[in-house]
Design an enzyme around this catalytic site. Structure first.
Site, PDB file in Angstrom:
ATOM      1  N   LYS A   1       8.183  -6.219 -83.638  1.00  0.00           N
ATOM      2  CA  LYS A   1       7.660  -6.513 -82.312  1.00  0.00           C
ATOM      3  C   LYS A   1       6.172  -6.185 -82.291  1.00  0.00           C
ATOM      4  O   LYS A   1       5.719  -5.266 -82.949  1.00  0.00           O
ATOM      5  CB  LYS A   1       8.392  -5.672 -81.270  1.00  0.00           C
ATOM      6  CG  LYS A   1       7.972  -5.998 -79.874  1.00  0.00           C
ATOM      7  CD  LYS A   1       8.880  -5.324 -78.880  1.00  0.00           C
ATOM      8  CE  LYS A   1       8.392  -5.664 -77.512  1.00  0.00           C
ATOM      9  NZ  LYS A   1       9.198  -5.138 -76.477  1.00  0.00           N
TER      10      LYS A   1
ATOM     11  N   HIS B   1       1.756  -5.934 -76.052  1.00  0.00           N
ATOM     12  CA  HIS B   1       2.114  -4.870 -75.117  1.00  0.00           C
ATOM     13  C   HIS B   1       0.965  -3.901 -74.875  1.00  0.00           C
ATOM     14  O   HIS B   1       0.943  -3.225 -73.873  1.00  0.00           O
ATOM     15  CB  HIS B   1       3.385  -4.158 -75.554  1.00  0.00           C
ATOM     16  CG  HIS B   1       4.592  -4.920 -75.162  1.00  0.00           C
ATOM     17  ND1 HIS B   1       5.027  -5.003 -73.868  1.00  0.00           N
ATOM     18  CD2 HIS B   1       5.426  -5.685 -75.881  1.00  0.00           C
ATOM     19  CE1 HIS B   1       6.089  -5.771 -73.803  1.00  0.00           C
ATOM     20  NE2 HIS B   1       6.352  -6.199 -75.022  1.00  0.00           N
TER      21      HIS B   1
ATOM     22  N   ARG C   1      -1.547  -3.899 -71.504  1.00  0.00           N
ATOM     23  CA  ARG C   1      -1.564  -3.044 -70.316  1.00  0.00           C
ATOM     24  C   ARG C   1      -2.788  -2.128 -70.340  1.00  0.00           C
ATOM     25  O   ARG C   1      -3.342  -1.792 -69.316  1.00  0.00           O
ATOM     26  CB  ARG C   1      -0.304  -2.166 -70.272  1.00  0.00           C
ATOM     27  CG  ARG C   1       0.964  -2.929 -70.050  1.00  0.00           C
ATOM     28  CD  ARG C   1       2.113  -1.955 -69.849  1.00  0.00           C
ATOM     29  NE  ARG C   1       2.307  -1.038 -70.960  1.00  0.00           N
ATOM     30  CZ  ARG C   1       3.143  -1.238 -71.971  1.00  0.00           C
ATOM     31  NH1 ARG C   1       3.850  -2.338 -72.030  1.00  0.00           N
ATOM     32  NH2 ARG C   1       3.278  -0.345 -72.917  1.00  0.00           N
TER      33      ARG C   1
END
Length: 127
Positions: free
Chosen positions: A1, A25, A28
């Site tokens: 991932k 990810h 953020r």
């Protein structure tokens, strides 16, 4: 991932992985990074015949799923949408969320006259 570049995809293929999840990810924390849909498109075009390409980053709706599939993903992940559904409706929230997503995705398919999800690249503008 967390595959975010062609170099990451090449390494995953060399390692013999069955699939990768294109994701940012870290977006953020680093909002100046590249949008995930762009590397997804490049990776899927270049390596999609060698490894399963999936995406997880910022998807919230049926149209998001459609755009991602049109850009080369074979599968998408949507965590936050389900968290919202469960937070709002408890045990029934997950089922309610999947029902909404299916309805939205079906609406997109009907609007563009696409009968099969795998045909989205022929019906939607790629990013």
């Amino acid at each position: 991932k967390g595959v975010a570049s062609e170099m990451d995809a090449e390494k995953a293929i060399r390692l013999g992985l069955d699939g990768i999840i294109v994701s940012n990810h870290g977006g953020r924390q680093l909002d100046a990074g590249e949008s995930t849909i762009r590397p997804l498109t490049r990776i899927a075009e270049k390596y999609g015949d060698q490894i399963k390409v999936m995406m997880d980053s910022g998807l919230r709706s049926g149209p998001d799923i459609a755009r991602t599939m049109a850009s080369g993903a074979e599968f998408t992940f949507l965590g936050r949408s389900f968290m919202y559904g469960v937070a709002a409706l408890g045990n029934k929230g997950g089922n309610h969320t999947i029902s909404l997503l299916k309805t939205e995705l079906q609406q997109v398919m009907e609007q563009v006259c696409c009968e099969h999800i795998e045909d989205f690249p022929n019906f939607l503008v790629r990013s």
